[in-house]
Design an enzyme around this catalytic site. Structure first.
Site, PDB file in Angstrom:
ATOM      1  N   HIS A  81       0.637  -1.208  -0.022  1.00  0.00           N
ATOM      2  CA  HIS A  81      -0.067  -0.174   0.100  1.00  0.00           C
ATOM      3  C   HIS A  81       0.841   1.317  -0.036  1.00  0.00           C
ATOM      4  CE1 HIS A  81      -3.483   2.664   0.706  1.00  0.00           C
ATOM      5  NE2 HIS A  81      -2.626   3.136   1.666  1.00  0.00           N
ATOM      6  N   ASP A 160     -15.687   2.038   5.830  1.00  0.00           N
ATOM      7  CA  ASP A 160     -14.648   2.941   5.550  1.00  0.00           C
ATOM      8  C   ASP A 160     -15.001   3.624   4.248  1.00  0.00           C
ATOM      9  OD1 ASP A 160     -11.719   3.797   5.555  1.00  0.00           O
ATOM     10  OD2 ASP A 160     -11.756   2.676   3.464  1.00  0.00           O
ATOM     11  N   ARG A 167     -14.916  11.978   5.675  1.00  0.00           N
ATOM     12  CA  ARG A 167     -13.640  12.443   6.114  1.00  0.00           C
ATOM     13  C   ARG A 167     -13.083  13.722   5.023  1.00  0.00           C
ATOM     14  NH1 ARG A 167      -9.953   8.046   7.029  1.00  0.00           N
ATOM     15  NH2 ARG A 167      -8.327   9.649   7.308  1.00  0.00           N
ATOM     16  N   SER A 182      -8.277   2.887   8.199  1.00  0.00           N
ATOM     17  CA  SER A 182      -8.986   2.788   6.746  1.00  0.00           C
ATOM     18  C   SER A 182      -7.990   1.898   5.903  1.00  0.00           C
ATOM     19  CB  SER A 182      -8.657   4.249   6.151  1.00  0.00           C
ATOM     20  OG  SER A 182      -9.338   4.295   4.879  1.00  0.00           O
ATOM     21  N   LYS A 186      -9.018  -2.353   4.817  1.00  0.00           N
ATOM     22  CA  LYS A 186      -9.178  -2.665   3.380  1.00  0.00           C
ATOM     23  C   LYS A 186      -8.064  -3.872   3.226  1.00  0.00           C
ATOM     24  CE  LYS A 186      -9.105   1.469   1.987  1.00  0.00           C
ATOM     25  NZ  LYS A 186      -9.100   2.702   1.353  1.00  0.00           N
TER      26      LYS A 186
END
Lengths: 437, 437
Positions: A81, A160, A167, A182, A186
């Site tokens: 990520h 999320d 947000r 978050s 995922k």
């Protein structure tokens, strides 16, 4: 339970229990708690933060708001990520390389919004390519090809998705507990057993300093641990765009060229560092040296490119683009970017470059914006390079000449120079995982 | 302008400009900014506070969101605002006394919610009494009778009404800048040229300590000054209910008895202190001594009671209640409150007494709750009084015997005693205005 009491509890710095977080998040998802109360809670979390146990609970509540994908333990699935950067196409070369080395990568990715591009948008510039793939097909492609990159379905971590959107419009994005829940929800729900995080540090990134980066890394590692996921965090420099190209089809072209052996120093070091971590975490390699040899081999023998082609074919795209990049969308005009200064580049405002390129639809202004896949820029100059006034320092690719010229001027202004020699910057700043000091 | 940018600006502790506040508040009122963004801004204001200039601007934007009532300058109108307490009927005796001394009091008041009762509810327990009076009639009554007490119309400070309701459900009530703008906008828009604030301090009040009280007083005084309104703040003790009665009709009865000359030490000192400040601020009296003599005279001669009767008549009520308080709504049952302890009272939980009385409809659970005007309690014991186990220390008045007994038990539990003598507490803690040290 009373939502106002829970908001006040967090607002006054107290810890929310699992029951309380479940009640608040699930009631919000079921439209029983209104958005203005969720927004007040998010802002209270921004100011008062959360203890690690609370973050882990929040992550659990997020995950359990939807369904989860699982892979056999023996797969030792591994994902990466990135916290986001301009020109960040690393996932697209990294996944085939790691798969070619024997890794299994189930990657659920996002679209671009704001000044950073999305991996899915880049892939969709390949004619025919699909990212809306169901779980069953996703698991089959991971098994067969070794990796798959798809978009998040409605059923995966809906909490999320709803809260992230809120947000974004309430100024509560930059909260380490909320960022952690978050990302991790995922990456756990998609079935990754191991996770490498490319944590960008710098003026163009979300996280501006290494101290905040370390705090976030600690939360990510500890949250992964709670769910049996091994996490390694690579701190990388995000003071200039990655590689030489920015733009959806242009970054696919650059990916192909890199897999064909083109020298791109910044991309090379970052890709190989992340790939090494992925192979080590998933126990596909047992030493750093072994991992690096496997990676070199996967690129040099063309094996990684082969995996990329199989991946494109498996997801409905035309693999011919790998042999002829001119089959990718092409822009009508090429506009030179002319330097307005002489000297050594000491800063590049990547964020402003990203925003400038939105003008020619290389990125999105709103979630509904239509992209022009061919638009973008060629920006080979890096921090420490010497440039001269009136020199061509790059190109803009676009379908509108006037807009293109305006964008070229804006980009030229993003390069600040010094009249003294400037040190080149290190790409990798630090690597942290539970085994580090 | 972008609402998210403004939220982030406040969230990071920066000051919002007049343009920015106007844009945000007015767009919210026009439903162009959603409640979740207003809620995020309110929570940011709670955490980052506002500079005095910002609070003054916010007050201005609130005032300008609706229409304003004005009185001739020569009226030197003066009003009182209380930050709220259990058994606080002071406005109802104070206004006729000050009017009888020559003051002009345009008072826009509120209804009760939570553990404190509302002045309007108490007045409406008088048969026929109306509080929904239009501006024209309001001004006429102020001119003729000297004072009028009415409810806030839809057109007066709509921004505050909308935002106050949102604060109530998002945990953003306890913010000094928001409290200041809310109080001051209403008191300026109603046409009060002078204002005395009864700032309650204590366990049962909003503001728990004198330090926070002084901060709030400073904001109130400076905000008034900006709009040409002279403000004086009286800090009063709110550790036990005011007077001997709590309950709508019961407090009207107590008001009448006080105006007839009944001795009620806590009510007497607070009423006279506030009245003195009102007469001084509005230049109706020039010295404290003169003010006190005028006040004594207004009560002793029955002049204040006469003004109260005229006020009731002017607003449609039956003034006969002043000669025969049995004409006010009467409860069916009287339940004794029996002391469960022996000793000197050292604390009374007014808040819990307020909440207990909601069970017999003396106060409201929600905005839609129907009140029982006759319900309430007689609570003559004060901090420092000696009580004995099994002694009758008060009464509950109600229409449901069983509920009444439960409430009596709950109230008995609100009295904590010490086995040593306890000092009586001072009612007035401090008086602050721009002329004070």
């Amino acid at each position: 339970m009373n939502p106002v009491e829970l908001i006040i509890k967090k607002k006054t710095g107290k810890e929310l229990t699992q029951n309380e977080l479940e009640y608040f998040i699930n009631s919000y998802i079921n439209n029983e708690i209104p958005e203005y109360q969720m927004s007040a809670l998010l802002m209270s979390i921004y100011f008062k933060s959360m203890k690690i146990e609370e973050i882990q609970t929040l992550t659990k509540v997020y995950i359990e708001s939807g369904k989860q994908i699982t892979f056999p333990k023996s797969y030792k699935t591994v994902d990466k990520h990135s916290t986001g950067g301009v020109g960040d196409k690393i996932s697209i070369m990294l996944a085939p390389i790691v798969a070619a080395c024997g890794g299994k990568i189930p990657m659920i990715s996002g679209r671009g919004l704001g000044h950073t591009g999305g991996t899915l948008d880049k892939l969709e510039s390949i004619p025919g390519f699909r990212t809306d793939i169901n779980d069953k097909e996703f698991k089959e492609i991971v098994e067969k090809v070794g990796f798959s990159i798809i978009s998040q379905s409605e059923e995966l971590v809906p909490a999320d998705r709803r809260i992230y959107a809120l947000r974004d419009v309430t100024g509560t994005v930059e909260s380490l507990p909320l960022i952690t829940a978050s990302i991790m929800s995922k990456k756990i729900a998609e079935g990754a057993q191991n996770l490498v995080i490319d944590l960008k540090i710098g003026s163009g990134a979300f996280i501006k300093d290494i101290k905040t980066g370390k705090k976030l890394a600690d939360l990510l590692i500890k949250t992964g641990e709670k769910f049996g996921q091994k996490v390694s965090v690579v701190f990388s420099n995000m003071n200039s765009p990655l590689g030489e190209y920015i733009g959806n089809a242009l970054e696919i072209k650059e990916t192909i060229e890199y897999l064909q052996g083109k020298e791109l120093p910044d991309i090379d070091i970052l890709t190989k560092t992340l790939a090494t971590e992925m192979l080590l975490l998933s126990e596909t390699a047992s030493t750093k040296l072994e991992a690096m040899e496997m990676i070199e081999d996967a690129i040099e023998t063309g094996k990684a490119l082969k995996y990329f082609k199989d991946f494109i074919t498996a997801q409905g795209g035309s693999e011919k683009v790998c042999d002829d990049v001119s089959l990718l969308p092409q822009a009508r005009y090429t506009i030179p970017i002319i330097s307005q200064r002489s000297g050594w580049i000491n800063s590049i405002d990547s964020q402003q470059i990203g925003y400038a390129l939105i003008e020619i639809d290389a990125g999105r202004k709103t979630l509904d914006s239509k992209l022009n896949y061919a638009s973008g820029a060629f920006l080979p100059k890096k921090i420490g390079d010497k440039i001269t006034i009136n020199e061509e320092i790059g190109k803009v690719f676009c379908d509108d000449k006037n807009l293109g010229k305006m964008v070229a001027d804006k980009i030229a202004n993003c390069y600040l120079v010094s009249n003294k020699k400037v040190q080149k910057q290190n790409m990798i700043l630090k690597i942290l995982n539970k085994f580090s000091d």
